[in-house]
Design a protein around this motif. Sequence first.
Motif, PDB file in Angstrom:
ATOM      1  N   UNK A 173       0.815  -1.219   0.000  1.00  0.00           N
ATOM      2  CA  UNK A 173       0.000   0.000   0.000  1.00  0.00           C
ATOM      3  C   UNK A 173       0.847   1.267   0.000  1.00  0.00           C
ATOM      4  N   UNK A 174       2.165   1.117  -0.058  1.00  0.00           N
ATOM      5  CA  UNK A 174       3.060   2.275  -0.045  1.00  0.00           C
ATOM      6  C   UNK A 174       3.935   2.297  -1.290  1.00  0.00           C
ATOM      7  N   UNK A 186       8.659   7.946   1.396  1.00  0.00           N
ATOM      8  CA  UNK A 186       7.507   7.066   1.189  1.00  0.00           C
ATOM      9  C   UNK A 186       6.231   7.884   1.132  1.00  0.00           C
ATOM     10  N   UNK A 187       5.265   7.349   0.371  1.00  0.00           N
ATOM     11  CA  UNK A 187       3.944   7.954   0.316  1.00  0.00           C
ATOM     12  C   UNK A 187       2.915   6.861   0.065  1.00  0.00           C
ATOM     13  N   UNK A 188       1.651   7.202   0.227  1.00  0.00           N
ATOM     14  CA  UNK A 188       0.573   6.227   0.110  1.00  0.00           C
ATOM     15  C   UNK A 188       0.299   5.956  -1.364  1.00  0.00           C
ATOM     16  N   UNK A 189       0.270   4.683  -1.750  1.00  0.00           N
ATOM     17  CA  UNK A 189       0.007   4.306  -3.137  1.00  0.00           C
ATOM     18  C   UNK A 189      -1.410   4.710  -3.539  1.00  0.00           C
ATOM     19  N   UNK A 190      -1.544   5.229  -4.753  1.00  0.00           N
ATOM     20  CA  UNK A 190      -2.859   5.577  -5.277  1.00  0.00           C
ATOM     21  C   UNK A 190      -3.425   6.883  -4.775  1.00  0.00           C
ATOM     22  N   UNK A 191      -2.676   7.570  -3.922  1.00  0.00           N
ATOM     23  CA  UNK A 191      -3.170   8.839  -3.364  1.00  0.00           C
ATOM     24  C   UNK A 191      -2.861   9.979  -4.322  1.00  0.00           C
ATOM     25  N   UNK A 192      -3.857  10.800  -4.617  1.00  0.00           N
ATOM     26  CA  UNK A 192      -3.651  11.921  -5.532  1.00  0.00           C
ATOM     27  C   UNK A 192      -3.008  13.090  -4.791  1.00  0.00           C
TER      28      UNK A 192
END
Length: 328
Positions: free
Chosen positions: A187-188, A300-306
């Motif tokens: 998820x990241x 790192x960042x959240x996958x799929x987050x705009x």
Amino acid sequence: MVHERSSGPRLSWNGYENNIQAISHLDAESWPAVLAPRLAYFAGVARHEHVTRAAREMGVPQSTLSRAMVRLEEDLGIALFARRGRTVTLTHAGRTFLASVERALAEVERAAESVRADADPASGKVAFGFLHTMGSETVPALIRAFRTGHPRVRFQLVQNYGEAMIERLRAGELDLCLTSPVPDAPDLVARRLDEQRLLLVVPDDHRLAGRRRVRLAEAADETFVTLEPGYGLRRITDDLCAEAGFRPRVAFEGEEAETLRGLVAAGLGVALLPPPAVPRPGVVELTVTAPRAAREIGVAWLAGHQDTPPVAAFKRFLLSRRGQLLPD
């Protein structure tokens, strides 16, 4: 003129009674969905005390506005307006309801302005998390460099250990975080940015203090001071000691690297730590020749987050610093 609905519970313009039937099917969680679409209409009619003028100002058909007010009163089961010809006046219940509605609408407006401001490419906000060891030198230098081209972007800065930051990232409280080890989770999204060497820190009167380099196995019999379990640096320390053939004997656990240096200076143990921003009296920092002692630093960042425009700009900036993230 306001018209009644053609079906369902009906309320007369000239005498409303509590319409319990109309609301008996609603539970507490249903009220926001039922009422929210009509609150702005209600406030407009209350402000003008005239349905036609309110409809003209809000750009909606008068019939739509009339039906919305009837339905609102039906759902509440109470008369909000008294009708006199084409004009309307608020009842006591209507005035009470209006005060709360105006506060709610003002709060929605403030929230909308806030998120719009945060997303502004020039002056928006970035919620940025980073390790405590990055806070004294690395992060201030990064933000200073970024703001030369984006002087109005604002930052919400959060210092924490790696696992806590990842949880805040997943909760939507952070946009990006600098952490170590670089996370590997579906998820990241994570990108390696740099590598930071780790030093064996010993008291200045220690038997190894006269050395410049040391094998970690030479500290196998020492007492260690470390970060608490859950910190990335603690995991790396345990892994490096295992690779050197021993399990560290831990006397003190803390939450911050410079506190550990103070414990070392007091003669309470040795530690594996990144280089200090400012040299600390009372300790000697030794290069570890074996095993190779270093930690990867990544973003790192959240996958799929705009991303908002300012977050996207800062992310691009961080990725452009690969290999140059840390001060020399």
